[in-house]
Scaffold this motif. Sequence first.
Motif, mmCIF file in Angstrom:
data_model
loop_
_atom_site.group_PDB
_atom_site.id
_atom_site.type_symbol
_atom_site.label_atom_id
_atom_site.label_comp_id
_atom_site.label_asym_id
_atom_site.label_seq_id
_atom_site.Cartn_x
_atom_site.Cartn_y
_atom_site.Cartn_z
ATOM 1 N N TRP A 1 0.829 -1.209 0.000
ATOM 2 C CA TRP A 1 0.000 0.000 0.000
ATOM 3 C C TRP A 1 0.859 1.252 0.000
ATOM 4 O O TRP A 1 0.463 2.272 -0.570
ATOM 5 C CB TRP A 1 -0.960 0.004 1.195
ATOM 6 C CG TRP A 1 -0.354 0.334 2.535
ATOM 7 C CD1 TRP A 1 0.116 -0.532 3.453
ATOM 8 C CD2 TRP A 1 -0.179 1.652 3.094
ATOM 9 N NE1 TRP A 1 0.597 0.134 4.561
ATOM 10 C CE2 TRP A 1 0.414 1.474 4.366
ATOM 11 C CE3 TRP A 1 -0.458 2.948 2.648
ATOM 12 C CZ2 TRP A 1 0.745 2.544 5.195
ATOM 13 C CZ3 TRP A 1 -0.131 4.010 3.482
ATOM 14 C CH2 TRP A 1 0.462 3.820 4.731
ATOM 15 N N ARG B 1 1.899 2.068 -3.465
ATOM 16 C CA ARG B 1 0.809 2.731 -4.171
ATOM 17 C C ARG B 1 0.734 4.211 -3.784
ATOM 18 O O ARG B 1 0.506 5.068 -4.644
ATOM 19 C CB ARG B 1 -0.513 2.025 -3.873
ATOM 20 C CG ARG B 1 -0.562 0.594 -4.386
ATOM 21 C CD ARG B 1 -1.763 -0.177 -3.855
ATOM 22 N NE ARG B 1 -2.995 0.295 -4.462
ATOM 23 C CZ ARG B 1 -3.466 -0.124 -5.632
ATOM 24 N NH1 ARG B 1 -2.793 -1.027 -6.325
ATOM 25 N NH2 ARG B 1 -4.596 0.332 -6.111
ATOM 26 N N THR C 1 -1.288 -4.036 -18.826
ATOM 27 C CA THR C 1 -0.647 -3.974 -17.507
ATOM 28 C C THR C 1 -0.869 -5.308 -16.811
ATOM 29 O O THR C 1 -1.884 -5.971 -17.012
ATOM 30 C CB THR C 1 -1.252 -2.849 -16.647
ATOM 31 O OG1 THR C 1 -2.667 -3.033 -16.554
ATOM 32 C CG2 THR C 1 -0.965 -1.489 -17.260
ATOM 33 N N SER D 1 -0.118 -5.790 -13.226
ATOM 34 C CA SER D 1 -0.200 -5.704 -11.768
ATOM 35 C C SER D 1 -1.065 -4.510 -11.404
ATOM 36 O O SER D 1 -1.227 -3.579 -12.200
ATOM 37 C CB SER D 1 1.186 -5.565 -11.138
ATOM 38 O OG SER D 1 1.722 -4.271 -11.374
ATOM 39 N N SER D 2 -1.604 -4.530 -10.188
ATOM 40 C CA SER D 2 -2.453 -3.419 -9.748
ATOM 41 C C SER D 2 -1.650 -2.131 -9.619
ATOM 42 O O SER D 2 -2.165 -1.048 -9.880
ATOM 43 C CB SER D 2 -3.115 -3.769 -8.416
ATOM 44 O OG SER D 2 -2.139 -4.033 -7.417
ATOM 45 N N LEU E 1 -1.223 -0.714 -13.089
ATOM 46 C CA LEU E 1 -2.500 -0.161 -13.529
ATOM 47 C C LEU E 1 -2.733 1.204 -12.873
ATOM 48 O O LEU E 1 -3.195 2.147 -13.540
ATOM 49 C CB LEU E 1 -3.643 -1.114 -13.179
ATOM 50 C CG LEU E 1 -5.047 -0.647 -13.573
ATOM 51 C CD1 LEU E 1 -5.147 -0.451 -15.081
ATOM 52 C CD2 LEU E 1 -6.100 -1.651 -13.091
ATOM 53 N N LEU E 2 -2.406 1.317 -11.600
ATOM 54 C CA LEU E 2 -2.547 2.597 -10.914
ATOM 55 C C LEU E 2 -1.643 3.641 -11.558
ATOM 56 O O LEU E 2 -2.077 4.776 -11.825
ATOM 57 C CB LEU E 2 -2.196 2.428 -9.438
ATOM 58 C CG LEU E 2 -2.208 3.699 -8.585
ATOM 59 C CD1 LEU E 2 -3.617 4.288 -8.500
ATOM 60 C CD2 LEU E 2 -1.657 3.415 -7.187
ATOM 61 N N ASN F 1 -3.113 4.822 -14.784
ATOM 62 C CA ASN F 1 -4.247 5.726 -14.604
ATOM 63 C C ASN F 1 -3.815 7.106 -14.131
ATOM 64 O O ASN F 1 -4.515 8.097 -14.379
ATOM 65 C CB ASN F 1 -5.244 5.123 -13.609
ATOM 66 C CG ASN F 1 -5.936 3.887 -14.147
ATOM 67 O OD1 ASN F 1 -6.027 3.694 -15.356
ATOM 68 N ND2 ASN F 1 -6.421 3.035 -13.251
ATOM 69 N N LEU G 1 -9.494 3.506 -4.612
ATOM 70 C CA LEU G 1 -10.357 2.614 -3.841
ATOM 71 C C LEU G 1 -11.030 3.398 -2.726
ATOM 72 O O LEU G 1 -10.677 4.544 -2.450
ATOM 73 C CB LEU G 1 -9.536 1.458 -3.249
ATOM 74 C CG LEU G 1 -8.710 0.647 -4.261
ATOM 75 C CD1 LEU G 1 -7.806 -0.335 -3.520
ATOM 76 C CD2 LEU G 1 -9.620 -0.090 -5.222
#
Length: 313
Positions: free
Chosen positions: A169, A172, A196, A198-199, A202-203, A206, A298
């Motif tokens: 986290w 991120r 992409t 992985s999360s 992707l973040l 974006n 989120l």
Amino acid sequence: MDELAKDAAATIKKARTSGHSFYLHMFSRATVEAAYTASPAVWDGLLEGVEARSAVFRGRVHSASGLYLCLCEVLLTHAPAKGLRLWKALADTMTVRFNGPANIPELMHIAMRVPESAEVEAVRAELTNLIRCNTDQDLFELVIVCQMHCREKWLDDFIDVDMASDQPWRHRRAAVLRAFHRLPRIDRLQWPEGKTFSSLRLLERNLMKWTNRAVLAKHWWEHFTRVTDADSAFAAWYMFLDTVDRRVWVWRPQLSEPKTELDRLRKLHLRSNEGLFTRALDKAEERTAKFADHLFGLDSPGKWLTLDGAVAR
């Protein structure tokens, strides 16, 4: 709106005439600083109850918030230990949000404006605590206030620590801060392409729009101020409005004194469109779904996380 304004003015007047003469009154920091340095001990009475957040202390803060904000900045400069205690207490007890430049809370500006000390570092750490900083908008304002007060190194170091963490986290959070903070050359902009896997990637994908928006806004502002024909200046102005956000307060300079007829028209155009400019600053955040309610895209921890018995705001 006129009726609301009149009602608010009447409420403020009533509070002041009933004995709370400092209610919603702002003070010059220089004035409070001069008074404090002349007689520091006299001000200790205003700090009574600060640790316990007593009802009496809360009442004093409510009736003289502007004075307490100035005193907090003065204390962080001249008596940092007292300033740290007061800053935390104000962050916990103030019911009215006092905004400074870029519509960012004055408590954040104070934390980045005062000279370095161990106590000031603790205040800045408080700004990043999940209880106080738990939405994308909070992170956005943290970046802006750091840039406005030349605390880029502090921000870069904070991002590096997050990136070195073993907690996903925090990686991120670093990605979000970096996207808001970066200002690459316009020919080095990156755009989403490919897949992409992985999360985190992707973040980052974006978030490219936020980095690009800041660069393009600066580009179109410079174009608006430098072109030599009115049509190009007018077009650049509307491109600027479409890309600008609150980060403009970091770098937007004042126009120099007019030397040509076009310079005079540019300055006149800015004055007559100040309202349009102000409204445009919030559009990027308004167009981003739940910018003030999400963290990393989120649900904000404020909806579900409890830390040390306190629900994140």
